[in-house]
Structures are given as C-alpha cells and as structure tokens.
Design a protein around this motif. Sequence first.
Motif, short mmCIF file in Angstrom:
data_model
loop_
_atom_site.label_atom_id
_atom_site.label_comp_id
_atom_site.label_asym_id
_atom_site.label_seq_id
_atom_site.Cartn_x
_atom_site.Cartn_y
_atom_site.Cartn_z
N GLU A 135 0.82 -1.22 0.00
CA GLU A 135 0.00 0.00 0.00
C GLU A 135 0.85 1.27 0.00
N HIS A 136 2.06 1.17 0.55
CA HIS A 136 2.93 2.35 0.67
C HIS A 136 4.13 2.27 -0.28
N ASP A 137 3.99 1.44 -1.32
CA ASP A 137 5.04 1.30 -2.33
C ASP A 137 6.41 0.97 -1.73
N MET A 138 6.38 0.08 -0.74
CA MET A 138 7.61 -0.36 -0.09
C MET A 138 7.86 -1.82 -0.46
N GLN A 139 9.12 -2.21 -0.43
CA GLN A 139 9.47 -3.61 -0.68
C GLN A 139 9.84 -4.26 0.66
N LEU A 140 9.17 -5.35 0.98
CA LEU A 140 9.44 -6.10 2.20
C LEU A 140 10.51 -7.14 1.89
N VAL A 141 11.63 -7.09 2.63
CA VAL A 141 12.74 -8.02 2.39
C VAL A 141 13.00 -8.85 3.63
N THR A 142 13.67 -10.00 3.43
CA THR A 142 14.07 -10.88 4.52
C THR A 142 15.42 -10.41 5.06
N LEU A 143 15.53 -10.37 6.35
CA LEU A 143 16.76 -9.92 6.99
C LEU A 143 17.30 -11.03 7.88
N HIS A 144 18.60 -11.27 7.78
CA HIS A 144 19.24 -12.28 8.65
C HIS A 144 20.45 -11.70 9.30
#
Length: 74
Positions: free
Chosen positions: A65-74
Amino acid sequence: MFTKNDLQSLGQNIVYLKPVLTADLPDDVRAQAGDLKTLFAVHNTMGEQVALVASQGIATHLADEHDMQLVTLH
C-alpha cells in the motif's frame, strides 16, 4: 537475503520484519494484542520501527500500500 548494513545502501523504499514476543512489550500494547504471542515490528532501512502488526500478511499488505518492498533480513 540482506544484512541490516546492506539495507541502508538499497534506498528508502525497503522495510523488514522482526518478530517480537508480546510478553516483551509494554502493558498497553499487550492489552491490544489480545491472545497473540508474537507480533511483527516493521523497520525501515535506518532500523527505525515504523509499525507493529499482527501478522506477516498484514505487513506485506501495508508495504504494498505504501510502495515499499518487504525483504528478509538475517
């Protein structure tokens, strides 16, 4: 997958999730969480928490909805 340091070089439209035990949160937040044992903190590339949500699905929806990319973090 990215490390926290890698995220800062990627830009502003990146967020990542961090699971948070409800028991570790302040009383008022725990009261709002109901029976949930884990919530998900959404963080920007600077490490700032920008949201606290009930599920990964909600986090994905908010990111979209906010034009963001959700990424995996380790």
